[in-house]
Design an enzyme around this catalytic site. Structure first.
Site, short mmCIF file in Angstrom:
data_model
loop_
_atom_site.label_atom_id
_atom_site.label_comp_id
_atom_site.label_asym_id
_atom_site.label_seq_id
_atom_site.Cartn_x
_atom_site.Cartn_y
_atom_site.Cartn_z
N GLY A 1 8.58 -29.04 25.96
CA GLY A 1 7.14 -29.02 26.27
C GLY A 1 6.28 -29.48 25.09
N THR B 1 4.74 -32.11 24.24
CA THR B 1 3.51 -32.91 24.39
C THR B 1 2.56 -32.28 25.41
OG1 THR B 1 4.42 -34.34 26.10
CG2 THR B 1 4.76 -35.04 23.81
N LYS C 1 7.20 -14.08 32.14
CA LYS C 1 7.43 -13.98 30.69
C LYS C 1 8.17 -12.68 30.36
CE LYS C 1 3.72 -17.04 29.08
NZ LYS C 1 2.49 -17.21 28.28
N1 LIG Z 1 -3.67 -18.27 25.46
C1 LIG Z 1 -4.19 -19.09 26.34
O1 LIG Z 1 -5.42 -19.10 26.56
C2 LIG Z 1 -3.27 -20.05 27.04
C3 LIG Z 1 -3.83 -21.12 27.76
C4 LIG Z 1 -2.94 -22.03 28.34
C5 LIG Z 1 -1.56 -21.87 28.23
N2 LIG Z 1 -1.07 -20.81 27.52
C6 LIG Z 1 0.39 -20.61 27.39
O2 LIG Z 1 0.93 -21.68 26.63
C7 LIG Z 1 2.24 -22.01 27.11
C8 LIG Z 1 2.30 -23.50 27.40
O3 LIG Z 1 1.33 -23.80 28.40
P1 LIG Z 1 0.68 -25.25 28.50
O4 LIG Z 1 -0.57 -25.13 29.28
O5 LIG Z 1 0.64 -25.85 27.14
O6 LIG Z 1 1.78 -26.00 29.36
P2 LIG Z 1 1.66 -27.39 30.14
O7 LIG Z 1 0.87 -28.34 29.33
O8 LIG Z 1 1.25 -27.12 31.55
O9 LIG Z 1 3.19 -27.82 30.22
C9 LIG Z 1 3.91 -28.03 29.02
C10 LIG Z 1 5.15 -28.84 29.30
O10 LIG Z 1 6.09 -28.08 30.06
C11 LIG Z 1 6.87 -28.98 30.85
N3 LIG Z 1 6.66 -28.53 32.23
C12 LIG Z 1 5.51 -28.09 32.77
N4 LIG Z 1 5.70 -27.68 34.04
C13 LIG Z 1 6.98 -27.84 34.29
C14 LIG Z 1 7.77 -27.58 35.44
N5 LIG Z 1 7.27 -27.03 36.55
N6 LIG Z 1 9.08 -27.88 35.34
C15 LIG Z 1 9.58 -28.40 34.22
N7 LIG Z 1 8.86 -28.64 33.09
C16 LIG Z 1 7.59 -28.37 33.14
C17 LIG Z 1 6.32 -30.39 30.60
O11 LIG Z 1 7.05 -30.93 29.50
P3 LIG Z 1 8.08 -32.15 29.57
O12 LIG Z 1 7.65 -33.04 30.67
O13 LIG Z 1 7.99 -32.75 28.21
O14 LIG Z 1 9.41 -31.53 29.82
C18 LIG Z 1 4.92 -30.09 30.13
O15 LIG Z 1 4.36 -31.09 29.32
C19 LIG Z 1 2.49 -21.12 28.33
O16 LIG Z 1 3.28 -20.03 27.95
C20 LIG Z 1 1.10 -20.67 28.74
O17 LIG Z 1 1.08 -19.41 29.38
C21 LIG Z 1 -1.90 -19.91 26.92
#
Ligand SMILES: NC(=O)c1ccc[n+]([C@@H]2O[C@H](COP(=O)([O-])OP(=O)(O)OC[C@H]3O[C@@H](n4cnc5c(N)ncnc54)[C@H](OP(=O)(O)O)[C@@H]3O)[C@@H](O)[C@H]2O)c1
Length: 317
Positions: free
Chosen positions: A14, A16, A137
Site C-alpha cells: 500500500g 502509494t 484491525k
Molecule cells: N487516522 C485517520 O484519520 C485515517 C484516515 C484514513 C486512513 N487511515 C488508516 O490508514 C490506513 C491506510 O488507509 P489509506 O486510506 O491510506 O488506504 P488506501 O489509500 O485506500 O489504500 C492503500 C493501498 O491499499 C491497497 N488496497 C486498497 N484496497 C485494497 C483492496 N480492497 N484489496 C487489495 N489492496 C487494496 C492499494 O495498494 P496497491 O494497489 O499498491 O496494492 C492501495 O493503494 C488504514 O489502516 C486506514 O484505516 C487513517
C-alpha cells in the site's frame, strides 16, 4: 529478538496509497539507512501510477514488485531477504493482512511487521471492542499477538489525521472548515472538547522514527500524535490566518446529534458510516492520553496546527 536489530531491508504494502505515500516519502528521505526498499503493488496501481513508480525505481532505487497480494507464492518470493514489513493497506484490505502475517512469520528473514493502523486507537477502552470499524484491525492484532511465534510487531496509533479533520466534509454536520465560503462546523456542543491529531506527513515521520527505535517498539502499540487541540482553537487559527475577522456561518454538531447521524448511516448502510463512528469516538475524547509515546522514539520534530491551517488555506485558494 536481539535489541541490536536494525531494519535494513524493508517491504511496503500500500506504499502509494493515501497514507502509504507519506510513509514511503519519510523512509526515502533517509534512503541511505536501508539496503533495500521494496514496494509490493497491484497491477492496477502499477498501471495507474506508472510514472511515479518509474521515478522511484530510477531516482531512489526502489524495487517494485507487481503482483496479487493474495498470491502466496508471489508474496513468499517477495519476502526473500526482507527483514521488516510495513503495511499501509486500505480499509478494504485489512483482513488480507492475516495471510501476509502468517507468511512473514514463516519467513526465515522477516523479523518485524507493522500492520495497517495509523489511526484511532482500537483498544482505547473496553467499549472499543464493540466498535464496528475496529473489528478487522482487532482480528489482525489477535493473529499477531496469539498466532505467530517469532514475528515482532508494532501498532503505530496516530489518531485522526489533522489534514482530514479540518477539511470540510461532504456531510457538513460532521465537521470541518470551508475556507472559500468561511463556513465551519465544530464538533461538540461548544467546540471546546480536546482532540489529538497527527498530520499525514507526521505519520510518515513517526513511522520512520519507529523503525529507528526497534528495541522500544517491539510487541506494542505506540500512541503518538502531532498535537492536541480543540475545534475552537482550530477555528480561531482559521480566522487568524484569513484576515482576523470572525467567520459568519459557524455551527456546532453536538455529540448526541453526531450519534444520530452515525446510527442513521449504519441503518441505511451508507459507506461513510465508518467515518461517522470515528468522528463520534474522537468527539467523545477517544483520542486523548495523559502521555504520548513520541519521546520513546526520539521525539522527532513534527508539524503544528499553524502548519495544518496554512496548508488547508493554500489548497483551497
Ligand atoms: N487516522 C485517520 O484519520 C485515517 C484516515 C484514513 C486512513 N487511515 C488508516 O490508514 C490506513 C491506510 O488507509 P489509506 O486510506 O491510506 O488506504 P488506501 O489509500 O485506500 O489504500 C492503500 C493501498 O491499499 C491497497 N488496497 C486498497 N484496497 C485494497 C483492496 N480492497 N484489496 C487489495 N489492496 C487494496 C492499494 O495498494 P496497491 O494497489 O499498491 O496494492 C492501495 O493503494 C488504514 O489502516 C486506514 O484505516 C487513517
Amino acid at each position: 529478538m536481539a535489541t541490536t536489530f536494525k531494519p535494513r531491508n524493508v517491504l511496503l504494502f500500500g506504499a502509494t496509497g493515501n497514507i502509504g505515500i507519506y510513509i514511503l516519502d519519510a523512509i526515502l528521505a533517509v534512503r541511505e539507512e536501508f539496503d533495500r526498499i521494496v514496494i509490493f503493488t497491484s497491477q492496477t496501481t502499477a498501471t495507474l501510477k506508472k510514472n511515479l513508480l518509474d521515478e522511484l525505481r530510477r531516482t531512489k532505487k526502489v524495487e517494485v514488485i507487481v503482483g496479487d497480494l493474495q498470491d502466496e507464492d508471489a508474496v513468499r518470493k517477495a519476502y526473500d531477504g526482507i527483514d521488516t514489513i510495513i503495511s499501509a493497506l486500505g480499509r478494504g484490505a485489512i483482513t488480507l493482512q492475516i495471510p501476509l502475517i502468517r507468511l512473514a512469520d514463516a519467513s526465515p528473514t522477516v523479523k518485524w511487521f507493522l500492520p495497517s493502523e495509523y489511526g484511532t486507537d482500537i483498544k482505547y477502552s473496553p467499549a472499543s471492542a464493540q466498535e464496528k470499524p475496529h473489528q478487522q484491525k482487532l482480528a489482525v492484532r489477535a493473529v499477531l499477538e496469539n498466532d505467530v511465534s517469532e514475528l515482532a510487531y508494532t501498532y503505530v496509533v496516530t489518531g485522526p489525521y489533522a489534514d482530514m479533520y479540518v477539511h470540510f466534509a461532504s456531510n457538513p454536520e460532521v465537521g470541518g472548515w470551508d475556507v472559500k465560503s468561511k463556513k465551519a462546523t465544530l464538533l461538540g456542543t461548544d467546540g471546546n472538547g480536546p482532540v489529538s491529531l497527527t498530520t499525514m506527513k507526521d505519520v510518515g515521520t513517526l513511522v520512520r522514527a519507529t523503525l529507528e527505535h526497534p528495541s522500544v517498539a517491539f510487541k506494542r502499540a505506540l500512541r503518538v500524535n502531532s498535537f492536541t487541540t480543540t475545534p475552537s482553537q482550530i477555528h480561531a487559527e482559521f480566522e487568524r490566518q484569513t484576515g482576523g475577522q470572525p467567520w459568519t456561518d459557524v455551527r456546532y454538531t453536538s455529540l448526541s446529534r453526531l450519534r444520530e447521524v452515525e446510527s442513521e448511516a449504519w441503518k441505511t448502510e451508507k459507506p461513510d458510516a465508518t467515518g461517522f463512528t470515528l468522528r463520534r469516538i474522537w468527539t467523545e475524547g477517544g483520542t486523548l492520553y495523559d502521555q504520548r509515546d513520541n519521546t520513546l522514539i526520539g521525539e522527532p520534530p513534527l508539524q503544528t496546527l499553524v502548519d495544518v491551517v496554512a496548508e488547508e488555506i493554500r489548497q483551497s485558494s
